[in-house]
Enzyme design. Structure first.
Site, PDB file in Angstrom:
ATOM      1  N   GLY A 152       0.834  -1.247   0.015  1.00 50.43           N
ATOM      2  CA  GLY A 152       0.222   0.007  -0.170  1.00 50.43           C
ATOM      3  C   GLY A 152       0.910   1.233  -0.134  1.00 50.43           C
ATOM      4  O   GLY A 152       2.042   1.139   0.334  1.00 50.43           O
ATOM      5  N   CYS A 153       0.135   2.331  -0.322  1.00 47.43           N
ATOM      6  CA  CYS A 153       0.997   3.689  -0.628  1.00 47.43           C
ATOM      7  C   CYS A 153       1.650   4.100   0.995  1.00 47.43           C
ATOM      8  O   CYS A 153       2.767   4.331   1.154  1.00 47.43           O
ATOM      9  CB  CYS A 153       0.169   4.649  -0.859  1.00 47.43           C
ATOM     10  SG  CYS A 153      -1.418   4.966  -0.556  1.00 47.43           S
ATOM     11  N   TYR A 154       0.690   4.203   2.093  1.00 44.76           N
ATOM     12  CA  TYR A 154       0.987   4.479   3.304  1.00 44.76           C
ATOM     13  C   TYR A 154       2.227   3.430   3.800  1.00 44.76           C
ATOM     14  O   TYR A 154       3.173   4.193   4.406  1.00 44.76           O
ATOM     15  CB  TYR A 154      -0.302   4.571   4.326  1.00 44.76           C
ATOM     16  CG  TYR A 154      -1.064   5.761   4.066  1.00 44.76           C
ATOM     17  CD1 TYR A 154      -0.565   7.135   4.353  1.00 44.76           C
ATOM     18  CD2 TYR A 154      -2.414   5.566   4.099  1.00 44.76           C
ATOM     19  CE1 TYR A 154      -1.276   8.263   4.199  1.00 44.76           C
ATOM     20  CE2 TYR A 154      -3.060   6.793   3.982  1.00 44.76           C
ATOM     21  CZ  TYR A 154      -2.726   8.107   4.255  1.00 44.76           C
ATOM     22  OH  TYR A 154      -3.408   9.120   4.185  1.00 44.76           O
TER      23      TYR A 154
END
Length: 351
Positions: A152-154
Site C-alpha cells: 500500500g501507499c502509506y
C-alpha cells in the site's frame, strides 16, 4: 530481447493510468491490453484524452482471463480491494504472472483481512503463493514470483522509514507513532463527498482513526523484521493536494549509539546502499512531497531530540508512483531480472 506483453486490469483508475505512463517508456515491455470491467468496448481516451495518439491500444477489453491469456504474459491488477481476490486465481491458472495493487494479498491472515478490509479473503492456497513486494526489502523474494502483492501507499512510506531502525534495534517498537498525510488521489477516481473541491480546498482532516486497513500491513511487516510483535499507532490525514504522502514517524531511541543524527544517516545509507530509489538526506535537511512528485523515489530525513530521547523520521513518496504504479514496475523489473530502474528513471517533476 523479446518484448514482454503486459495487460492492465483497472486501466481507467489513477493507478492504472500511471502504469500506462511509465510502461510506455519501458524498454522491455509492450502494452497489449487495457482492461476495464465498467467501460469495456469504449476507448480509454474518452476518460483520459491526454493518451490520444500515444497509447498503441486504446479500446478497453472486458475482464476475461482467457482473452487476457492470449494477449499478455504479465497482468497488473489495479483494482479495488475485494475484486482481485476473486480474479487473480483464474489469471494464475491461465499461466499468467500477476502483480496485484489491490491489497487483497498483502495480509497472510484471512481473519485479519476480513476484519480490516470488510471483504471475504482469498483462499489460503492462493495467499500462500503471494510475495509481498516491498522492493527494497523483499527484492530477493520477488524474483521469479508468480504473484506479487504490491504494498500500500502509506505502508511503503512508513516501512521504508522504519525498517532499518527496527532491524538495528535502535528504537523501542512499542513507541512507534506514524503521522501520515496524503493527497486526495490516494482515494482513487470514484466520487465521494469528502473529496469534492469545496470539501477539501483549504481544509485538512484526519480519517479512519485506528481503523485504516493499512495498519495490519504495517504491523505485520514490522513484526517480521523485528522478530517480535509490533503494535504501532497510525493516523492518516487528507491534505488539499493531488499527489504525495508524507509520514512523520516518532519512536523512542533505546540504543545509545543512535542518539545523534549522523548515526541515523549512516545506518540508512548503508541499509539502502545500491537501492537507487531511496534517498537519504544530509543532517538538518528534511524532504518534502514536491521533491518526489511524479517519481519512484522515497526520500528520508531525520531529527533526534535529546530532550525527549525520540527520533523523528520523515519519509515522502508520490502515492501514485512509489506507492503504487512505480513500485509495481520496479517489482516487474526484479521478477524478470532486468535493471531495477527500467522505465522508471525520470526525475521528479518540479515545481
Amino acid at each position: 530481447m523479446k518484448q514482454v506483453r503486459v495487460a492492465i486490469v483497472g486501466s481507467t483508475g489513477y493507478g492504472g493510468v500511471e502504469l500506462i505512463r511509465f510502461l510506455l517508456q519501458h524498454p522491455h515491455v509492450e502494452i497489449t491490453s487495457v482492461i476495464s470491467s465498467s467501460n469495456a468496448g469504449e476507448s480509454i481516451t474518452e476518460g483520459y484524452p491526454h493518451l490520444q495518439d500515444i497509447l498503441p491500444v486504446t479500446v478497453l477489453d472486458a475482464v476475461d482471463p482467457e482473452l487476457i491469456r492470449r494477449k499478455a504474459d504479465v497482468v497488473f491488477a489495479a483494482t479495488p480491494s475485494g475484486i482481485s481476490g476473486k480474479l487473480v486465481p483464474a489469471l494464475l491458472d491461465a499461466g499468467l504472472r500477476v502483480i496485484d495493487l489491490s491489497g487483497d494479498f498483502r495480509l497472510q491472515s484471512r481473519e485479519a483481512y476480513e476484519q480490516w478490509y470488510k471483504h471475504e479473503a482469498p483462499e489460503p492456497a492462493v495467499l500462500q503463493r503471494a510475495v509481498y513486494g516491498l522492493a527494497e526489502v523483499y527484492g530477493d523474494r520477488v524474483r521469479d514470483a508468480e504473484l506479487i502483492s504490491n504494498p500500500g501507499c502509506y505502508p511503503t512510506a512508513a516501512l521504508l522509514g522504519l525498517i532499518p531502525a527496527v532491524e538495528a534495534g535502535a528504537v523501542d517498537p512499542a513507541t512507534v507513532i506514524i503521522d501520515a498525510k496524503s493527497g486526495v488521489s490516494g482515494a482513487g477516481r470514484g466520487l465521494g463527498i469528502n473529496y469534492h473541491y469545496s470539501e477539501m480546498n483549504e481544509n485538512f482532516k484526519t480519517y479512519k482513526i485506528n481503523k485504516h486497513q493499512h495498519i495490519p500491513e504495517i504491523e505485520s511487516v514490522l513484526s517480521e523484521r523485528a522478530g517480535s510483535a509490533v503494535t504501532a499507532t497510525f493516523t492518516p490525514h487528507l491534505v488539499p493536494m493531488t499527489r504525495g504522502i508524507l509520514c512523520t514517524t516518532y519512536a523512542s531511541v533505546t540504543n545509545d549509539a543512535y542518539r545523534m543524527e549522523d548515526a541515523w544517516i549512516s545506518l540508512y545509507r548503508q541499509y539502502y546502499e545500491g537501492r537507487r530509489f531511496v534517498r537519504i538526506r544530509d543532517r538538518g535537511r528534511w524532504p518534502a512531497t514536491k521533491e518526489v512528485w511524479g517519481s519512484n523515489y522515497c526520500d528520508i530525513g531525520f531529527a533526534y531530540d535529546e530532550r525527549t530521547g525520540r527520533i523523528t523520521i520523515v519519509s515522502v513518496i508520490d502515492n501514485l508512483v512509489k506507492g503504487a504504479a512505480g513500485q509495481a514496475i520496479q517489482n516487474l523489473n526484479l521478477s524478470f531480472g532486468w535493471d531495477e530502474g527500467a522505465g522508471l528513471q525520470s526525475a521528479p517533476v518540479y515545481p
